[in-house]
Scaffold this motif. Structure first.
Motif, PDB file in Angstrom:
ATOM      1  N   GLY A   1      -8.286  -3.184   5.017  1.00 45.72           N
ATOM      2  CA  GLY A   1      -6.860  -3.005   4.751  1.00 45.72           C
ATOM      3  C   GLY A   1      -5.966  -3.736   5.722  1.00 45.72           C
TER       4      GLY A   1
ATOM      5  N   ALA B   1     -10.735   1.094   5.665  1.00 41.64           N
ATOM      6  CA  ALA B   1      -9.289   1.126   5.430  1.00 41.64           C
ATOM      7  C   ALA B   1      -8.562   0.226   6.410  1.00 41.64           C
TER       8      ALA B   1
ATOM      9  N   ASP C   1      -6.242   4.906  10.120  1.00 41.78           N
ATOM     10  CA  ASP C   1      -6.233   5.712   8.903  1.00 41.78           C
ATOM     11  C   ASP C   1      -5.097   5.256   7.996  1.00 41.78           C
ATOM     12  N   SER C   2      -5.386   5.000   6.726  1.00 41.46           N
ATOM     13  CA  SER C   2      -4.364   4.470   5.828  1.00 41.46           C
ATOM     14  C   SER C   2      -3.223   5.451   5.584  1.00 41.46           C
TER      15      SER C   2
ATOM     16  N   ARG D   1      -1.529  -1.944   1.562  1.00 43.37           N
ATOM     17  CA  ARG D   1      -2.799  -1.230   1.393  1.00 43.37           C
ATOM     18  C   ARG D   1      -2.486   0.077   0.665  1.00 43.37           C
TER      19      ARG D   1
ATOM     20  N   ARG E   1      -5.261   6.326   0.968  1.00 40.72           N
ATOM     21  CA  ARG E   1      -6.693   6.617   0.922  1.00 40.72           C
ATOM     22  C   ARG E   1      -7.456   5.345   0.542  1.00 40.72           C
ATOM     23  N   ALA E   2      -7.210   4.309   1.331  1.00 47.25           N
ATOM     24  CA  ALA E   2      -7.698   2.973   0.995  1.00 47.25           C
ATOM     25  C   ALA E   2      -9.213   2.912   0.847  1.00 47.25           C
ATOM     26  N   THR E   3      -9.944   3.671   1.644  1.00 46.28           N
ATOM     27  CA  THR E   3     -11.409   3.628   1.549  1.00 46.28           C
ATOM     28  C   THR E   3     -11.878   4.034   0.158  1.00 46.28           C
TER      29      THR E   3
ATOM     30  N   GLU F   1     -11.030   5.902   9.173  1.00 46.63           N
ATOM     31  CA  GLU F   1     -10.714   6.761   8.026  1.00 46.63           C
ATOM     32  C   GLU F   1     -11.963   7.459   7.502  1.00 46.63           C
TER      33      GLU F   1
END
Length: 806
Positions: free
Chosen positions: A46, A99, A103-104, A130, A133-135, A157
């Motif tokens: 991200g 992410a 953390d996103s 991004r 909760r990008a992951t 994340e």
């Protein structure tokens, strides 16, 4: 705690014949130039791609490249469809997803859940590049693109969501991220050791199903690993049987003179030599309360959190098992920390130390913050409850050699465009833990303390700062280096154990201001933060002022504070504000505590129980400032000088029976309501602040800084950071020059006076904000503090960015 295999001892993959790429490719065109027909591993991140050891994906990419793999990077992809995830074709081995350096959700929202509109890890500081909760989103798109390709997730994340966790943004308990993302395996903590093993085993033809016991990983299973024995901790500890008290007057009591009660002589027995018993933590797992139970029962959630934080020492940690329906999340013990030669190898990889050329001349704020800083170590044994660094990087300090660090300083001197001769930081998650380890190897291997310095410094902990002092001196002597600044947060309770360090720091390495983090003044919140009392602060200040005066310098401390931390009452905040007023501090740009996943303080926030001691249904309650009004009140009290908060403060003081603090006298906190407020903020502020200049912070614009006589753009606050760093990479970068104005009172003009954003800092991996993150933050960024935690990231509440993390 010796690892079985050195990370640089694996046989190289056959693709090493292609050599080293100038930059890891981000397009097919770059792959063609390199002569590649495909990538072995494709990393999705991200963040913008900056080829620098403070940025997690650059470290992971270069590490995999050093093993012979062809690695491509897709940075900040368009997540609206799978197309951008197919840009480099199908990876031969796996996708690696993160992410980013933080953390996103913390990157995207403030502690008050308001949307941010900037992103320090994006070219042009543009927000929205991004997804939330990008992951999860990136993993799902990878699976859409090539369903059969394994997906390995990691970074801060994923690391902090490895078991069921409280989600502050939705105010719910969410499942382990592995279930929601549908990835194949999760790597938590510093990723190098487990990731290299996973990569080589996939390259050898093994499936993920065959690699379920790799340290530092988590997987989804139907049942525990074969051959492992379990300890059921799915319920609260039960009180055992209590033996009755012996009657001291009965016959046969131990103190009786009755000869008849003397024990009979025993015959000699042969001595049997038994084989060595296995250590109690080997091949043992702890069964946590199931997701469905912690979702409904806050006390069990606090209990599960306490267990997780006691299973973090690689030397003695047990595996964890937590049921989610008819399956379990299996968390293997943490990976062993890197040895010094391995750390040197990681930081000695062929980084270009600049952003990828695809970004042209666009500025990436996170890079600008750390481009002349050097990360000298990882890990933190402070264990602050609001910080993510310890959960992510561990308590054991992993230090580089002096030779490796000095070589990187020379590379900065020779490679970084526009280098002025000033190194902005030699640090990490903390400035002064370099080469500090437990003096007793056996104790280090078996210790389960959450902190080595709280409530007091462990007698086994080495507090000799000689290695750090020697490093500073050698760095200063390098040709072309004019100044070495220390922008990472100083752990002052450790520093006072070795006054030589304080003297060295004050004499040579402070550019007018030095940041430290008392976090609060009252024992209630400090005990929940796992921070030392104010006695250590006063002792450090006395030494710092003494040595600054001896050096002929006017230098000042920048203390940071957190509002609305669990355990903080309204009265605690009023006492802190009175302390600030007495010491003539004015704070601005302050932020409330930010509940980041898995932090102990977040558990307190959600459950209102104290996981720092055994959890019971009755007792152990923690007061938590919840609700918009009370959190606004705590922030307003920190900024007692701001007329905008006076009505709320007056109302609260009257409710508390402290109306005597309303008035114009020096002992009062806020003035009575009157015509002064009708002048507007500017007029009232001038009226209230006569003779009291505002304390400046890293958030102050340059005009404001100059207007208040603070020409120094000082290093600002993980978290980790806290930034973070997601792995604690990325020392706090800060530009510090000479301050040209005198701070008010006995302390300083706290640069626009940051009340220290309680952002995941540390711990959460934002780049060192105009100084450091750290948490890493915080990073990393210290979680919950908005200080850059040793790991890079986005500015806390539009304030200090955190240091990059992996």
């Amino acid at each position: 705690m010796q690892p079985v295999t050195n990370i640089f001892s694996y046989p190289r993959y056959w693709a090493e014949c292609y050599g080293t790429a100038p930059f890891l490719p981000m397009s097919r065109k770059e792959m063609d130039v390199l002569g590649w027909d495909s990538c072995d591993v494709i990393l999705i991140t991200g963040d913008a791609y900056v080829d620098h050891p403070s940025f997690g994906m650059a470290v992971i990419g270069r590490m995999l490249e050093s093993q012979g793999f062809r690695v491509g990077i897709i940075a900040q992809p368009d997540w609206s469809s799978k197309e951008d995830f197919m840009r480099l074709g199908k990876p031969n081995l796996f996708y690696g997803v993160t992410a980013g350096n933080m953390d996103s959700m913390i990157n995207r929202y403030t502690s008050d859940k308001k949307l941010r509109h900037d992103d320090a890890y994006t070219p042009g500081n543009v927000g929205g590049k991004r997804p939330d909760r990008a992951t999860l989103v990136y993993t799902q798109r990878c699976k859409e693109a090539y369903k059969e390709v394994p997906v390995v997730i990691g970074g801060i994340e994923a690391s902090l969501r490895r078991i069921a966790h409280y989600d502050y943004w939705s105010e719910t308990i969410r499942r382990s991220i592995l279930f929601d993302a549908k990835a194949d395996i999760l790597i938590y903590g510093n990723a190098e050791r487990p990731l290299i093993e996973v990569a080589h085993r996939i390259a050898a033809g093994e499936s993920i199903d065959a690699m379920q016991d790799i340290r530092g990983t988590a997987v989804i299973r139907r049942e525990p690993l074969p051959g492992w024995s379990g300890v059921d901790s799915s319920k609260l500890d039960q009180i055992g049987r209590i033996d009755p008290i012996m009657n001291p007057y009965m016959e046969g009591a131990p103190c009786s003179d009755d000869e008849s009660s003397a024990p009979a002589a025993q015959e000699a027995q042969p001595v049997l030599v038994q084989p060595a018993k296995p250590k109690p933590w080997e091949k043992t797992y702890v069964k946590l309360p199931a997701f469905e139970r912690v979702k409904e029962d806050k006390v069990l959630y606090a209990h599960a959190s306490r267990i997780l934080h006691h299973e973090t020492n690689p030397g003695c940690a047990r595996a964890l098992s937590q049921a989610h329906g008819d399956r379990i999340i299996w968390v293997n013990p943490p990976a062993f920390p890197l040895e010094t030669d391995e750390m040197d190898g990681v930081f000695g990889l062929p980084y270009q130390r600049v952003p990828h050329p695809a970004y042209g001349n666009e500025k990436i704020p996170a890079y600008d913050m750390i481009k002349t800083s050097v990360n000298i170590m990882r890990g933190c044994f402070g264990g602050c409850s609001f910080c993510s660094i310890t959960e992510h990087e561990g308590r054991i300090i992993q230090s580089r050699s002096q030779e490796s660090i000095l070589k990187e300083i020379e590379e900065i001197r020779d490679k970084v465009p526009g280098f002025t001769g000033v190194i902005s930081d030699l640090g990490g998650p903390t400035a002064n833990m370099y080469q500090l380890r437990c003096k007793n190897p056996k104790a280090e291997q078996t210790c389960r303390r959450a902190s080595c310095v709280w409530p007091t410094i462990c007698p086994h902990m080495d507090t000799d700062h000689t290695p750090t002092i020697n490093l500073y001196r050698k760095a200063r002597d390098l040709k072309g280096i004019k100044k070495i600044l220390i922008a990472s947060g100083v752990r002052y309770d450790l520093a006072v154990e070795d006054p030589r360090y304080v003297k060295e720091l004050a004499k040579y390495h402070v550019g007018g201001y030095l940041k430290i983090a008392p976090e609060h003044t009252e024992e209630g919140p400090l005990s929940k933060m796992m921070k030392p009392g104010m006695g250590s602060y006063y002792k450090f200040k006395e030494l710092f002022d003494k040595f600054s005066k001896e050096a002929g310098k006017q230098q000042y401390l920048i203390p940071y504070f957190i509002a609305a931390h669990p355990g903080t009452t309204d009265e605690d905040m009023v006492n802190l504000a009175l302390w600030l007023k007495e010491n003539r501090f004015k704070l601005d740009q302050v932020q409330n505590f930010y509940p980041s996943p898995l932090a102990n303080a977040t558990t307190m926030y959600y459950t209102e129980k104290n996981p720092l001691s055994k959890v019971h249904r009755i007792g152990g309650d923690v007061f938590v400032a919840k609700g918009e009004r009370r959190r606004r009140l705590h922030k307003a009290i920190l900024r007692y000088h701001d007329p905008a908060g006076w009505p709320l403060i007056r109302e609260a003081l009257l409710e508390m029976g402290k109306g005597y603090l309303i008035g114009n006298g020096p002992e009062c906190l806020v003035p009575p309501e009157g015509r002064g407020e009708l002048k507007g903020k500017g007029g009232a502020e001038r009226s209230r602040s006569k003779g009291l200049k505002p304390a400046l912070t890293r958030h102050s614009d340059i005009a404001h800084q100059r207007g208040n006589g603070a020409g120094n753009k000082s290093a600002g606050g993980q978290g980790k950071g806290h930034g973070n760093a997601q792995t604690g990479k990325g020392p706090a970068a800060g530009k510090a020059g000479k301050g040209n104005g005198k701070p008010v009172g006995s302390e300083l003009k706290l640069r626009k006076g940051n009340g220290k954003p309680a952002d995941q800092g540390a711990a959460q991996g934002k780049p060192a904000g105009k100084g450091k993150p750290a948490h890493k933050g915080k990073a990393s960024t210290r979680a919950g503090t908005g200080k850059p935690s040793a790991q890079g990231g986005k500015p806390a509440a539009k304030g200090g960015a955190k240091r990059p993390v992996r």
